[in-house]
Design an enzyme around this catalytic site. Structure first.
Site, PDB file in Angstrom:
ATOM      1  N   SER A  76     -10.073  -0.051   7.018  1.00  0.00           N
ATOM      2  CA  SER A  76      -9.386   0.044   5.729  1.00  0.00           C
ATOM      3  C   SER A  76      -8.834  -1.258   5.191  1.00  0.00           C
ATOM      4  CB  SER A  76      -8.248   1.065   5.830  1.00  0.00           C
ATOM      5  OG  SER A  76      -8.754   2.349   6.083  1.00  0.00           O
ATOM      6  N   SER A  89      -9.250   2.047   2.887  1.00  0.00           N
ATOM      7  CA  SER A  89      -8.351   2.779   2.019  1.00  0.00           C
ATOM      8  C   SER A  89      -7.345   1.863   1.310  1.00  0.00           C
ATOM      9  CB  SER A  89      -7.589   3.815   2.856  1.00  0.00           C
ATOM     10  OG  SER A  89      -6.814   3.172   3.872  1.00  0.00           O
ATOM     11  N   LYS A 106       0.833  -1.205   0.000  1.00  0.00           N
ATOM     12  CA  LYS A 106       0.000   0.000   0.000  1.00  0.00           C
ATOM     13  C   LYS A 106       0.867   1.254   0.000  1.00  0.00           C
ATOM     14  CE  LYS A 106      -3.701   2.102   2.813  1.00  0.00           C
ATOM     15  NZ  LYS A 106      -4.550   1.889   4.021  1.00  0.00           N
TER      16      LYS A 106
END
Length: 410
Positions: free
Chosen positions: A160, A136, A66
């Site tokens: 997330s 996210s 990420k």
């Protein structure tokens, strides 16, 4: 047309160990699948041109990271225009070093929402392209769900990791808060930020956890003792998710599990209300530089930071007391059970790509810093994934994964 086709980590590691494939061939398979699917999925923001193949138990499996987590040689842009010109990171984040030691090979950076909050990125859901992949950690979840990689890193401050896993139909583990250092990660709220990992199945999660920690792989707990949390006090669970949870628990009891009602629904609601206060207060201070440039941020993030700046120390301390008292009570309540089982999200992924869905089902557990696992396997009448969530004990990831394997089997 879906591109959902997860890549089994266990099968790859087994083939690598047996010499049926090589880490270079695995990397080439990953690159080929990315080239085939990412023009539509848009899960990636950066590729490492010549990743250094790692050694260790995972034998060089491709790893997605990420884009709030530093990887040496790649910029960390955090999904924000404020960091569009970020230089390549000099060193790996601490968690990336740990995964390299376990034998994973970082091959690039995946899409995140802006500073890991709510403003969506461009990523599509491989299981349902017209629906959000969540946030996210959207890019990492999509990369695993589409078979671009068998292993991906995310992070969770509210929901997330859990939410994207549930929406995209893959497994995830949110590590307990503080389990590994967060050095080299652009965080949002220090008391809430946790590492996460995505794989195709909970069995793959167990293999990955064993490699990361150097501990024996947790077996499948086929007859766990569970507390069933319906999230009724939150008022957000739709009929499809309720039906999925009922089906899961019925199947489990048929296999010998003991499933009893969770008796503290209202306490979870209180934790769910305390979490955003803690998150906003800490985010305004952790991201003070961004707050100073709030006019250049999305409305979502600017509102969070401005709201947090207005929260008083007294209000923050009161929210933290709610978390502390609830944590002590729930620790006593759950002593005799293996995990709490409940919805991973209010329902299937919402239609549209202009929002990432509601993290309400994760807020309470994230406030407590407990490890959680998302179990895939069920779908609604439209074949859209529905994820089940398991909440474990403090530093109880190994036992939680054993339970998750049993639940996925059921």
């Amino acid at each position: 047309m879906t591109t959902w086709n997860p890549w089994s980590l266990r099968e790859l590691v087994t083939d690598l160990a047996a010499g049926r494939t090589t880490s270079a061939e695995a990397l080439e398979r990953s690159r080929s699948r990315i080239a085939e699917t990412d023009p539509v999925l848009r899960a990636w923001v950066e590729h490492l041109p010549e990743p250094a193949l790692a050694d260790g138990p995972l034998r060089g499996v491709p790893l997605a990271v990420k884009d709030i987590i530093d990887v040496a040689g790649a910029p960390t842009r955090c999904g924000s225009a404020l960091r569009a010109d970020a230089p390549p990171a000099i060193a790996d984040a601490a968690i990336v070093r740990e995964w390299r030691n376990a034998g994973a090979t970082p091959i690039g950076k995946t899409v995140t929402t802006e500073f890991a909050f709510f403003s969506p990125g461009p990523t599509r859901n491989p299981a349902a392209p017209e629906r959000t992949p969540g946030g996210s950690s959207s890019g990492s979840a999509a990369a695993v769900a589409s078979g671009q990689v068998p292993l991906a890193l995310g992070s969770q401050t509210a929901g997330s990791v859990t939410r994207p896993a549930a929406f995209c139909g893959v497994a995830s583990l949110v590590l307990g808060h503080g389990r590994f250092p967060t050095d080299g990660v652009v965080g949002l709220a220090p008391s809430l930020d946790s590492h996460g990992v995505f794989t195709a199945s909970t069995g793959d999660l167990a293999l990955a956890w064993s490699a990361l920690t150097g501990t024996p792989e947790p077996p499948s707990n086929r007859a766990p003792r569970l507390l069933r949390w319906n999230a009724s006090a939150l008022g957000f669970v739709d009929d499809a998710m309720n039906a999925a949870l009922e089906k899961t628990c019925t199947s489990l009891t048929g296999r010998g599990a003991v499933v009893t009602a969770f008796p503290e629904e209202q306490l979870v609601a209180e934790l769910t209300e305390a979490h955003p206060v803690v998150m906003a207060y800490e985010a305004a201070r952790e991201r003070a530089d961004e707050l100073a440039a709030a006019d250049e941020l999305s409305d979502h993030l600017a509102t969070l930071l401005r709201t947090g700046a207005a929260i008083t120390d007294t209000e923050y301390d009161a929210a933290r007391r709610v978390v502390g008292e609830a944590g002590r009570h729930l620790a006593r309540l759950t002593e005799s059970c293996d995990a709490i089982i409940g919805p991973a999200a209010p329902g299937p992924a919402p239609r549209g790509l202009d929002a990432t869905g509601d993290p309400v089902m994760s807020r309470a557990w994230q406030a407590l810093g407990l490890p959680t696992a998302t179990v895939p396997g069920l779908r609604d009448d439209s074949a859209v994934p529905l994820g089940t969530q398991l909440i474990g004990h403090h530093h109880g990831e190994t036992a939680l994964l054993a339970t998750a394997r049993g639940v996925e089997g059921a």
